[in-house]
Design a protein around this motif. Structure first.
Motif, PDB file in Angstrom:
ATOM      1  N   ILE A  23      34.179   7.469  39.367  1.00 31.86           N
ATOM      2  CA  ILE A  23      35.514   6.371  38.969  1.00 31.86           C
ATOM      3  C   ILE A  23      36.575   6.238  40.608  1.00 31.86           C
ATOM      4  O   ILE A  23      37.277   5.405  40.389  1.00 31.86           O
ATOM      5  N   VAL A  24      36.283   7.329  40.961  1.00 32.80           N
ATOM      6  CA  VAL A  24      37.072   7.333  42.726  1.00 32.80           C
ATOM      7  C   VAL A  24      36.687   6.310  43.824  1.00 32.80           C
ATOM      8  O   VAL A  24      35.158   6.099  44.133  1.00 32.80           O
ATOM      9  N   LYS A  25      37.068   5.066  44.137  1.00 28.83           N
ATOM     10  CA  LYS A  25      36.259   4.034  44.547  1.00 28.83           C
ATOM     11  C   LYS A  25      36.620   5.086  45.747  1.00 28.83           C
ATOM     12  O   LYS A  25      36.402   4.245  47.457  1.00 28.83           O
ATOM     13  N   GLY A  26      38.024   5.591  45.886  1.00 33.48           N
ATOM     14  CA  GLY A  26      38.428   5.555  47.452  1.00 33.48           C
ATOM     15  C   GLY A  26      39.902   5.934  47.789  1.00 33.48           C
ATOM     16  O   GLY A  26      40.821   5.978  46.973  1.00 33.48           O
ATOM     17  N   LEU A  27      40.611   5.807  49.480  1.00 27.04           N
ATOM     18  CA  LEU A  27      41.713   6.094  49.736  1.00 27.04           C
ATOM     19  C   LEU A  27      42.423   5.235  50.498  1.00 27.04           C
ATOM     20  O   LEU A  27      41.934   4.482  50.698  1.00 27.04           O
ATOM     21  N   THR A  28      43.809   4.768  49.885  1.00 28.49           N
ATOM     22  CA  THR A  28      44.661   3.560  50.978  1.00 28.49           C
ATOM     23  C   THR A  28      45.841   4.001  50.845  1.00 28.49           C
ATOM     24  O   THR A  28      46.206   5.519  50.696  1.00 28.49           O
ATOM     25  N   TYR A  29      46.428   3.723  51.924  1.00 31.40           N
ATOM     26  CA  TYR A  29      47.837   3.670  52.290  1.00 31.40           C
ATOM     27  C   TYR A  29      48.875   2.984  52.006  1.00 31.40           C
ATOM     28  O   TYR A  29      49.011   1.813  52.816  1.00 31.40           O
ATOM     29  N   GLN A  30      50.013   3.315  51.426  1.00 31.42           N
ATOM     30  CA  GLN A  30      50.624   2.370  50.770  1.00 31.42           C
ATOM     31  C   GLN A  30      52.451   2.729  51.050  1.00 31.42           C
ATOM     32  O   GLN A  30      52.367   3.922  50.177  1.00 31.42           O
ATOM     33  N   ASN A  31      53.140   2.364  51.488  1.00 32.65           N
ATOM     34  CA  ASN A  31      54.844   2.583  52.186  1.00 32.65           C
ATOM     35  C   ASN A  31      54.903   3.444  51.877  1.00 32.65           C
ATOM     36  O   ASN A  31      55.757   5.208  51.367  1.00 32.65           O
ATOM     37  N   GLY A  32      54.050   4.843  52.894  1.00 34.78           N
ATOM     38  CA  GLY A  32      54.181   6.129  53.584  1.00 34.78           C
ATOM     39  C   GLY A  32      53.298   7.286  52.863  1.00 34.78           C
ATOM     40  O   GLY A  32      53.861   8.119  52.514  1.00 34.78           O
ATOM     41  N   LYS A  33      52.963   6.860  51.534  1.00 34.00           N
ATOM     42  CA  LYS A  33      51.821   7.027  50.349  1.00 34.00           C
ATOM     43  C   LYS A  33      49.942   6.999  50.498  1.00 34.00           C
ATOM     44  O   LYS A  33      49.866   6.211  50.346  1.00 34.00           O
ATOM     45  N   ILE A  34      49.898   8.677  50.113  1.00 31.24           N
ATOM     46  CA  ILE A  34      48.530   8.233  49.590  1.00 31.24           C
ATOM     47  C   ILE A  34      48.469   7.762  48.230  1.00 31.24           C
ATOM     48  O   ILE A  34      48.446   8.558  47.394  1.00 31.24           O
ATOM     49  N   ILE A  35      47.172   6.888  48.635  1.00 28.88           N
ATOM     50  CA  ILE A  35      47.425   6.479  46.542  1.00 28.88           C
ATOM     51  C   ILE A  35      45.450   6.551  46.320  1.00 28.88           C
ATOM     52  O   ILE A  35      44.843   5.779  47.368  1.00 28.88           O
ATOM     53  N   THR A  36      45.156   6.745  45.711  1.00 29.61           N
ATOM     54  CA  THR A  36      43.968   6.927  45.033  1.00 29.61           C
ATOM     55  C   THR A  36      43.939   6.439  44.155  1.00 29.61           C
ATOM     56  O   THR A  36      43.929   5.363  43.264  1.00 29.61           O
ATOM     57  N   VAL A  37      42.465   5.334  44.904  1.00 33.06           N
ATOM     58  CA  VAL A  37      42.184   3.806  44.227  1.00 33.06           C
ATOM     59  C   VAL A  37      41.011   4.400  43.629  1.00 33.06           C
ATOM     60  O   VAL A  37      39.868   4.552  43.387  1.00 33.06           O
ATOM     61  N   ILE A  38      40.412   4.110  41.548  1.00 34.31           N
ATOM     62  CA  ILE A  38      40.010   3.769  40.379  1.00 34.31           C
ATOM     63  C   ILE A  38      39.161   3.165  40.039  1.00 34.31           C
ATOM     64  O   ILE A  38      39.839   1.598  39.931  1.00 34.31           O
ATOM     65  N   ASP A  39      38.010   3.325  39.778  1.00 29.50           N
ATOM     66  CA  ASP A  39      37.283   1.628  39.084  1.00 29.50           C
ATOM     67  C   ASP A  39      37.121   1.705  37.503  1.00 29.50           C
ATOM     68  O   ASP A  39      37.391   2.555  36.955  1.00 29.50           O
ATOM     69  N   SER A  40      38.429   1.089  36.906  1.00 32.19           N
ATOM     70  CA  SER A  40      39.025   1.650  35.253  1.00 32.19           C
ATOM     71  C   SER A  40      37.513   1.160  34.643  1.00 32.19           C
ATOM     72  O   SER A  40      37.833   2.240  34.019  1.00 32.19           O
ATOM     73  N   ALA A  41      37.182   0.175  34.892  1.00 35.62           N
ATOM     74  CA  ALA A  41      35.829  -0.411  34.304  1.00 35.62           C
ATOM     75  C   ALA A  41      35.067   1.228  34.037  1.00 35.62           C
ATOM     76  O   ALA A  41      34.149   1.155  32.847  1.00 35.62           O
ATOM     77  N   LYS A  42      34.740   2.300  34.738  1.00 35.04           N
ATOM     78  CA  LYS A  42      34.174   3.108  34.883  1.00 35.04           C
ATOM     79  C   LYS A  42      34.483   4.193  33.825  1.00 35.04           C
ATOM     80  O   LYS A  42      33.648   5.506  33.556  1.00 35.04           O
ATOM     81  N   LEU A  43      35.757   3.977  33.506  1.00 31.92           N
ATOM     82  CA  LEU A  43      36.150   5.405  32.460  1.00 31.92           C
ATOM     83  C   LEU A  43      36.019   3.936  30.900  1.00 31.92           C
ATOM     84  O   LEU A  43      36.620   5.463  30.569  1.00 31.92           O
ATOM     85  N   LEU A  44      35.251   3.107  30.849  1.00 29.44           N
ATOM     86  CA  LEU A  44      34.972   2.974  29.180  1.00 29.44           C
ATOM     87  C   LEU A  44      34.099   3.447  28.911  1.00 29.44           C
ATOM     88  O   LEU A  44      33.190   3.506  29.536  1.00 29.44           O
TER      89      LEU A  44
ATOM     90  N   ALA B 296      33.413  12.648  45.512  1.00 30.11           N
ATOM     91  CA  ALA B 296      34.290  12.690  44.535  1.00 30.11           C
ATOM     92  C   ALA B 296      34.044  12.230  43.552  1.00 30.11           C
ATOM     93  O   ALA B 296      32.867  12.056  43.554  1.00 30.11           O
ATOM     94  N   ASN B 297      34.465  12.286  41.914  1.00 31.65           N
ATOM     95  CA  ASN B 297      34.157  11.442  40.341  1.00 31.65           C
ATOM     96  C   ASN B 297      33.486  10.304  41.291  1.00 31.65           C
ATOM     97  O   ASN B 297      34.315   9.585  41.700  1.00 31.65           O
TER      98      ASN B 297
END
Length: 64
Positions: free
Chosen positions: A43-64, A40-41
């Motif tokens: 900025i992608v820290k990984g995936l997590t599962y929340q309320n029945g949905k898969i959510i992509t977690v990003i490192d916002s600092a790397k977007l700057l 993955a790019n």
């Protein structure tokens, strides 16, 4: 007048403060045990599962 639009959330990224309207924020979640995403790019820290949905977690600092 929409009172929610008058509220802001502030946050710190890489030693700089930012703010955005609460109306633009979908939700805040607490995550544990991120699942890594191979090739993955950076900025992608990984995936997590929340309320029945898969959510992509990003490192916002790397977007700057």
């Amino acid at each position: 007048m929409n009172k929610r639009a008058d509220k802001y959330i502030s946050f710190l990224i890489a030693n700089s403060w930012y703010a955005m309207g609460v109306a633009t924020v979908g939700s805040f979640i607490k995550y544990d045990n991120l699942l890594p995403v191979p090739r993955a790019n950076e900025i992608v820290k990984g995936l997590t599962y929340q309320n029945g949905k898969i959510i992509t977690v990003i490192d916002s600092a790397k977007l700057l």
